[in-house]
Design a protein around this motif. Structure first.
Motif, PDB file in Angstrom:
ATOM      1  N   LEU A 452      43.931  38.478  99.349  1.00  0.00           N
ATOM      2  CA  LEU A 452      45.212  39.177  99.491  1.00  0.00           C
ATOM      3  C   LEU A 452      45.191  40.152 100.662  1.00  0.00           C
ATOM      4  N   TYR A 455      45.762  38.166 103.671  1.00  0.00           N
ATOM      5  CA  TYR A 455      47.179  37.827 103.832  1.00  0.00           C
ATOM      6  C   TYR A 455      47.970  39.014 104.378  1.00  0.00           C
ATOM      7  N   ASN A 456      47.677  40.189 103.841  1.00  0.00           N
ATOM      8  CA  ASN A 456      48.395  41.374 104.322  1.00  0.00           C
ATOM      9  C   ASN A 456      48.120  41.634 105.799  1.00  0.00           C
ATOM     10  N   LEU A 492      52.270  29.176  99.739  1.00  0.00           N
ATOM     11  CA  LEU A 492      52.562  30.322 100.602  1.00  0.00           C
ATOM     12  C   LEU A 492      54.059  30.596 100.673  1.00  0.00           C
ATOM     13  N   GLY A 495      55.015  32.183  97.528  1.00  0.00           N
ATOM     14  CA  GLY A 495      54.305  33.412  97.172  1.00  0.00           C
ATOM     15  C   GLY A 495      54.295  34.447  98.281  1.00  0.00           C
ATOM     16  N   SER A 496      53.091  34.766  98.733  1.00  0.00           N
ATOM     17  CA  SER A 496      52.893  35.884  99.652  1.00  0.00           C
ATOM     18  C   SER A 496      53.754  35.826 100.910  1.00  0.00           C
TER      19      SER A 496
END
Ligand code: ADP
Ligand code: MG
Length: 680
Positions: A452, A455-456, A492, A495-496
């Motif tokens: 995560l 991803y950020n 993807l 989601g994120s």
């Protein structure tokens, strides 16, 4: 020796037609072939290892006294577990046997035996499970271990090899001349052939191996050198002037010294020489090979010839086409593109213009080698990312002209000696310098627990206007256990990354769909491109700054390095994120090596050590004959010696009246005929 190759294997005692077939399965059809069928490895019973020196995991021979009577217990399934303890003066060792009711009577207390097996750990003690054992008086030798097939054991092969070796003539004429043998300290052929099968100790094995490896590599190098001299003979296309200076005037930057050197080598090859250029330009990703190709094409075209450049993917071909069109705008160079996905009509127009000479520079995919492609005056053939092509495709394109010049470009940075082997018929220029101002790509290795955060980090970069690649090892779920690009992209999007533009690209898509996605990524209309390794070669998107690779342990290091080369191509700081949950020591070590260096040559060396040279090229693709004993990755030192010896021998070798090298010539023919390459 030659005559043993005429005696069928069935001639040996104990080999009838049935066994004969098994031998043939191993490639052994004659007695001579069996002599040349070397053991795969050895069991060294000749120099027992002290127990305290034997490491867990080692396979060793131990010479020790049995200290106590063998104990037997019945375990699950009614099996018998037999145990005892031995001692050799340095330490104790536990021996364990399963289901062997004879152990108790065979191993006598206070007597000494040789035990051969793998050391493991049991409680606080070293242990050997089910070792083979012998009395010291019969055991202290080295046993050859052969590759087997079902129905034929290594012991049986050993017995036949014994007969075969005994049939060697009293005196063998050594194919390697005496003075070379002395100079390089090589065992004689008869001794080497005998000892490779039946050594008294490992020192014998070493000497025999060295001699046989040397011989094989010498034969290989001589063979490749003759291919080279054959290739060198032909030529018609002569460039009479160097137009590089003019070309440089078209560039928005100055060439690096390495680029200048490579271009200089090529022009030198092409100018006023009697033979065609035959050159490999090797340079790390981003080293600027495309411009070397363009410079060569430019000089050829200015001299009235056509040039053709073949790229392994449509995306890459299209990108080269765009680069060249822009570069040559305002000059008289007419550039065109030919790919499989073009319409029949588009192709017809291009093909026509190509055959009547209106097109000077054609860039394309494999479609360039289709039958209907004709040139009016093809002077230069360029293959980009050669490791994606076979030797065959390269020569098919060459056949479209009258001995055109050849320029081969590869980003797979393999050690120089190996390059010379694999591209033995090519000269080599290395671009060992990147254009100035190139950013070092920061590389990190992570696992799922920080996904995560990764991803950020990507989102932060996208918000700053950048783009990102995420590479997955599989296209869809059919390839089990691996993260698939299609599902991953879906996840993807939901989601994120639901607020961002995510698209997928993979090899199973239609060419036009792939092209569309890639074009949109180039234009900045896609934030995250989830892809398979189709993007591995060549494409240039300077705005992409992150390359995230899932299941990174599934890729070769050189391939990862190649993927990493897709970022760091512009002015922005770039990152490569390797994701792996593998706990394997080797896998982690490899991936960490990648984090520590950006030097493709160092990485290639590491890859070579860990995975062997097969990975650099589809194994048969490089067109090298199969070797019996030499290993190009391991025997680099001997390879150097063999190359030097080949140089010393070359004049004599090429003089066909010289009978001294008759044997070597025969071996060269044999090796290369097996590989399907005819040599004169
Ligand atoms: P590769 O060797 O991987 O094929 P490319 O030819 O694609 O590398 O070059 C990578 C990038 O570097 C391209 O964007 C190209 O325009 C740029 N480039 C090439 N040569 C130079 C140079 N001498 N100075 C600055 N940039 C260069
Ligand atoms: Mg390139």
């Amino acid at each position: 020796m030659a005559s043993l190759f005429e005696i069928p294997i069935e001639h040996l005692n104990g080999i009838g037609s049935k066994k004969g077939q098994l031998y043939r399965k191993l490639g052994i059809d004659t007695v001579g072939a069996l002599v040349r069928f070397y053991p795969r490895t050895y069991e060294d019973w000749s120099s027992p290892c002290p127990i305290d020196k034997a490491e867990v995991g080692d396979t060793v021979c131990i010479k020790a006294f049995v200290m106590q009577p063998v104990s037997e217990t019945i375990i699950s399934g009614g099996r018998i577990l037999a145990k005892t303890r031995v001692y050799d003066g340095s330490d104790h060792l536990i021996l364990t046997f399963f289901n062997n009711r004879y152990i108790r009577s065979m191993l006598k207390t206070n007597e000494e035996y040789l035990f051969y097996g793998k050391i493991s750990q049991s409680g606080g003690y070293k242990e050997m499970v089910s070792p083979v054992f012998l009395r010291p008086d019969v055991g202290e030798v080295v046993h050859p271990i052969y590759s087997q097939v079902a129905g034929l054991t290594t012991k049986q092969i050993e017995a036949s090899a014994k007969q075969a070796v005994a049939m060697l003539p009293e005196v063998i004429i050594d194919p390697i001349p005496d003075y070379i043998r002395y100079k390089y300290n090589l065992a004689g052929l008869k001794s080497a052939l005998t000892k490779i099968h039946f050594p008294s100790n490992m020192e014998d094995v070493k000497k025999a191996r060295r001699r046989l490896i040397f011989e094989e590599l010498l034969v290989l190098v001589l063979g490749l050198t003759s291919i080279k001299s054959i290739a060198k003979k032909r030529s018609e296309i002569v460039i009479s002037a160097d137009h590089t200076e003019e070309f440089v005037g078209l560039l928005p930057y100055t060439l690096t010294n390495a680029q200048k050197r490579a271009i200089g080598d090529c022009i030198d090859d092409m100018i006023n020489k009697k033979s065609s250029m035959n050159r490999l330009v090797q340079g790390d990703v981003g080293s600027g090979k495309t411009m070397v190709a363009a410079a060569c094409a430019y000089s050829c075209i200015m001299e009235g010839y056509q040039a053709a450049m073949m790229a392994p993917t449509e995306i890459l071909a299209a990108q080269h086409y765009e680069t060249f069109s822009k570069l040559f705008k305002g000059t008289k160079v007419k550039t065109a593109l030919l790919t499989g996905s073009m319409t029949a009509k588009q192709k017809r127009i291009i093909l026509q213009a190509l055959s009547n000479g209106e097109i000077d520079f054609i860039v394309g995919t494999h479609s360039l080698i289709s039958d209907n492609v004709e040139f009016s005056k093809l002077g230069l053939v360029i293959t980009d990312e050669q490791h994606r092509f076979g030797v065959r495709q390269r020569s098919d394109l060459l056949a479209k002209g009258k001995n055109p010049h050849l320029l081969v470009m590869s980003a797979t940075p393999i050690p120089r000696t190996l390059a010379l082997m694999i591209y033995g018929d090519l000269d080599l220029s290395v671009i060992d310098e990147l254009p100035p101002g190139r950013q070092v790509v920061d590389t990190m290795l992570i696992d799922d627990s920080v996904r995560l955060r990764a991803y950020n980090f990507i989102i932060k970069n996208i918000n700053e206007g950048r783009q990102c690649y995420i590479v997955c090892p599989a296209v869809d779920n059919n390839e089990t256990g691996l993260i698939s690009a299609v599902d991953y992209a879906e996840d993807l999007k939901k989601g994120s990354f639901k607020d961002y533009r995510v698209e997928v690209l993979h090899g199973k898509m239609k060419a036009s769909a792939k092209d569309d996605v890639m074009q949109r990524f180039v234009k900045g209309e896609i934030d995250v491109l989830v892809s398979t390794t189709v993007i591995e070669v060549g494409v240039n998107v300077p705005n992409a700054v992150i390359m995230m690779i899932e299941n990174a342990d599934r890729f070769g290091l050189s391939q990862l390095h190649q993927l990493r080369g897709r970022v760091g191509r512009g002015e922005y700081k770039s990152y490569c994120i390797l994701v792996s949950n593998s706990k394997g020591q080797d896998a982690r070590r490899r991936l960490r090596a990648l984090c520590q260096t950006n030097d493709g040559f160092v990485i290639a060396d590491e890859d070579l050590k860990l995975r062997g040279p097969g990975d650099f090229f589809g194994s048969r693709q490089h067109g090298l004959p199969e070797l019996k004993i030499a290993d190009l990755a391991e025997n680099v030192g001997i390879l150097h010696d063999a190359q030097e010896a080949a140089k010393e021998l070359l004049d004599e070798y090429n003089n066909k009246d010289n009978l001294l090298l008759r044997g070597l010539r025969a071996e060269v023919r044999m090796l290369f005929n097996n590989a399907g390459q005819q040599l004169n």
